[in-house]
Design a protein around this motif. Structure first.
Motif, mmCIF file in Angstrom:
data_model
loop_
_atom_site.group_PDB
_atom_site.id
_atom_site.type_symbol
_atom_site.label_atom_id
_atom_site.label_comp_id
_atom_site.label_asym_id
_atom_site.label_seq_id
_atom_site.Cartn_x
_atom_site.Cartn_y
_atom_site.Cartn_z
ATOM 1 N N GLN A 13 27.806 -18.246 45.090
ATOM 2 C CA GLN A 13 27.169 -19.726 44.975
ATOM 3 C C GLN A 13 27.070 -20.010 43.225
ATOM 4 N N PRO A 14 26.992 -21.122 42.917
ATOM 5 C CA PRO A 14 26.590 -21.610 41.671
ATOM 6 C C PRO A 14 25.529 -20.779 40.942
ATOM 7 N N GLY A 15 25.534 -20.192 39.958
ATOM 8 C CA GLY A 15 24.571 -19.264 39.142
ATOM 9 C C GLY A 15 24.905 -18.086 39.487
ATOM 10 N N GLY A 16 25.599 -17.705 40.192
ATOM 11 C CA GLY A 16 25.844 -16.245 40.858
ATOM 12 C C GLY A 16 26.794 -15.374 39.761
ATOM 13 N N SER A 17 26.806 -14.108 39.943
ATOM 14 C CA SER A 17 27.669 -13.324 39.007
ATOM 15 C C SER A 17 28.785 -12.751 40.108
ATOM 16 N N LEU A 18 29.744 -12.201 39.452
ATOM 17 C CA LEU A 18 30.830 -11.292 39.788
ATOM 18 C C LEU A 18 31.426 -10.422 38.790
ATOM 19 N N ARG A 19 31.927 -9.418 39.096
ATOM 20 C CA ARG A 19 32.544 -8.585 37.815
ATOM 21 C C ARG A 19 33.990 -8.095 38.613
ATOM 22 N N LEU A 20 35.165 -8.506 37.896
ATOM 23 C CA LEU A 20 36.213 -8.438 38.217
ATOM 24 C C LEU A 20 36.651 -6.984 37.202
ATOM 25 N N SER A 21 37.797 -6.163 38.103
ATOM 26 C CA SER A 21 38.230 -5.066 37.460
ATOM 27 C C SER A 21 39.610 -5.092 37.369
ATOM 28 N N CYS A 22 40.322 -4.708 36.464
ATOM 29 C CA CYS A 22 42.050 -4.666 36.532
ATOM 30 C C CYS A 22 42.362 -3.015 36.142
ATOM 31 N N ALA A 23 42.723 -2.334 37.129
ATOM 32 C CA ALA A 23 43.144 -0.594 36.813
ATOM 33 C C ALA A 23 44.862 -0.980 36.554
ATOM 34 N N VAL A 24 45.065 -0.329 35.465
ATOM 35 C CA VAL A 24 46.331 0.045 34.943
ATOM 36 C C VAL A 24 46.890 1.407 34.875
ATOM 37 N N SER A 25 48.335 1.170 35.328
ATOM 38 C CA SER A 25 48.668 2.734 35.561
ATOM 39 C C SER A 25 50.432 2.570 35.269
ATOM 40 N N GLY A 26 50.747 3.593 34.767
ATOM 41 C CA GLY A 26 52.003 3.731 34.297
ATOM 42 C C GLY A 26 52.465 3.509 33.045
ATOM 43 N N THR A 27 51.556 3.659 31.970
ATOM 44 C CA THR A 27 51.585 3.180 30.563
ATOM 45 C C THR A 27 50.323 3.876 30.049
ATOM 46 N N ILE A 28 50.497 3.829 28.568
ATOM 47 C CA ILE A 28 49.248 4.231 27.754
ATOM 48 C C ILE A 28 48.453 3.090 27.401
ATOM 49 N N PHE A 29 47.355 2.966 28.316
ATOM 50 C CA PHE A 29 46.431 1.839 28.408
ATOM 51 C C PHE A 29 45.865 1.448 27.139
ATOM 52 N N SER A 30 45.318 2.533 26.260
ATOM 53 C CA SER A 30 44.589 2.347 25.101
ATOM 54 C C SER A 30 45.269 1.484 24.157
ATOM 55 N N GLY A 31 46.783 1.570 24.221
ATOM 56 C CA GLY A 31 47.469 0.734 22.953
ATOM 57 C C GLY A 31 47.628 -0.684 23.338
#
Length: 115
Positions: A13-31
């Motif tokens: 609903q309007p005013g609410g919250s969500l948290r999206l996540s994105c998991a990365v694999s197959g590479t050096i994520f930190s770069g």
């Protein structure tokens, strides 16, 4: 093979919250510079927020003060905390990873804000 997998979308609903996540694999994520984009029906894809490999963040004016992007290099994951959601935030949200000329996209996750 580099893969980006988003999760956390849904209906709120309007005013609410969500948290999206994105998991990365197959590479050096930190770069990688990571970003969240969104595309509403009939509109072009637009940038929502980015975080560089050194943790510098940028935001679209429309989400400043409401959304927060963060990354956890130990978990190869980038997050988008979305607060005070509005109906105009309704869109498919895509995760993006960029390093030099390399660029990858996730499959998208739907966020719907409606009363």
């Amino acid at each position: 093979q580099v893969q980006l997998v988003e999760s956390g979308g849904g209906s709120v609903q309007p005013g609410g919250s969500l948290r999206l996540s994105c998991a990365v694999s197959g590479t050096i994520f930190s770069g990688y510079a990571m970003g969240w984009f969104r595309q509403a029906p009939g509109k072009q894809r637009e940038l929502v927020a980015t975080v560089t490999s050194s943790d510098t963040t940028t935001y679209a004016d429309s989400v400043k003060g409401r959304f927060t992007i963060s990354r956890d290099n130990a978990k190869n994951t980038v997050y988008l905390q979305m607060n005070s959601l509005k109906p105009e935030d309704t869109a498919v949200y895509y995760c993006n990873a960029k390093y030099a000329v390399l660029e990858y996209w996730g499959q998208g996750t739907q966020v719907t804000v409606s009363s």
